[in-house]
Design an enzyme around this catalytic site. Structure first.
Site: not given
Ligand code: PBG
Length: 325
Positions: A192, A245
């Protein structure tokens, strides 16, 4: 000419026969926002067509998904209160816990996955508890494990930690096993990146950090080998599925992770990807339907077997209509 690549491109039947990427509705997961309160169905301004639902209204969307064959949902919670330690994340009557119980009762055929993180529940918006200005990794692990356990106790079929703390998969696996939930899988947001593509999500969930950014825990987008390290570590800690992601700007990572680990690979097409397609289509710059199809196919072509997308319902419909798949 002996070798003539165009020969295999004459006619839809032949093109479909030689198609290398085949997709199926069972690969799709829809992320849904559930908010504390009743009678809520608020459109998210930066994600037109996506809504925040309350527990009593979410059924409308869940039914639409089930009707087109999408049977897996990832729940995100928008709590009624936030505090320093994100206690709403693991509260017995927390928003996710209530949504899970309701979904399990009303739609037992739905596969319920939960995002395990603290950022929607902390007053400072970071993905864990703080020690000074920094997220305290090891203290946060206890709370993440507690959150995952409370989700499972409320009816989650799978948990998906997205916080990017070191050791969270092992912490969650340990507690779930200890409490008798050894068969609940973990889908780890292992790869991520610290990404501007999460902007609309943070508007939707009200989870933008109050100070600083997430670069101390999410990955630097210049790095690729580090993503492999994260994926291998999480598999060793017991992750059953590895997620990359965002999706679109990171398809190289999807391909690499697929070749590196021998667990299923998921790709999450995030809020900013959704927002860009919606905005481009609204302006008339791109053809929404075609771009949705092409984007989805590209994630599968790169190697994911599971695809999380806010367009899940549309993609399922396009598959039914034979536009992709
Ligand atoms: C929680 C999380 C996030 C997303 C999924 N889980 C936001 C982040 O990490 O700031 C993003 C999902 C999206 O942008 O569709 N940490």
């Amino acid at each position: 000419m002996r070798i003539r690549p165009r020969r295999l491109r004459y006619g839809e039947t032949l093109r479909k026969m030689v198609r290398e990427t085949r997709m199926d509705v069972s690969s799709l997961i829809y992320p849904i926002f559930v908010k504390e309160g009743t009678g809520i169905m608020e459109e998210i301004p930066t994600m037109p067509g996506q809504y925040r639902y309350s527990v009593d209204t979410m059924g409308k969307k869940l039914e639409e998904l089930l009707r087109v064959g999408v049977s897996a949902v990832m729940f995100f919670g928008i709590p009624g209160y936030k505090d320093e330690i994100g206690s709403g994340a693991y509260a017995e009557d927390g928003i996710i816990q209530k949504a899970l119980a309701q979904a399990k009762k009303e739609y037992p055929e739905l596969y319920r996955i939960t995002d395990v993180c603290m950022c929607e529940y902390t007053s400072h918006g970071h993905c864990g508890v703080l020690c000074g200005q920094d997220v305290d990794n090891d203290e946060t692990l206890k709370l993440l494990a507690k959150t995952a356990l409370s989700h499972v106790q409320a009816g989650a079929d799978m948990v998906a930690p997205s916080d990017m703390m070191d050791g969270r998969v092992a912490a969650i696996r340990g507690l779930l096993d200890e409490k008798g939930y050894g068969t609940i899988p973990i889908m780890s947001y292992a790869v991520k990146y610290a990404s501007a593509f999460y902007g609309p999500f943070r508007d939707a969930a009200g989870s933008a950090p109050a100070f600083g950014d997430r670069k101390g825990y999410q990955m630097d987008y210049h790095n690729s080998r580090e993503g492999i390290k994260e994926a291998i570590l999480d598999v060793q800690e017991g992750a059953d599925i590895i997620m990359v992601k965002p999706a679109m700007a990171y398809l190289d990572m999807v391909a690499k992770i697929k070749d590196t680990v021998n667990v299923p690979v998921a790709a999450y097409s995030v809020s900013g990807e959704y927002a860009m397609i919606k905005a481009g289509a609204k302006l008339g710059y791109i053809d929404e339907e075609k771009v949705i199809c092409e984007t989805a196919a590209s994630a599968f072509r790169a190697g994911c077997g599971i695809y999380l997308t806010y367009f899940a319902e549309e993609v399922a419909r396009f598959m039914q209509e034979g536009k992709i798949g």
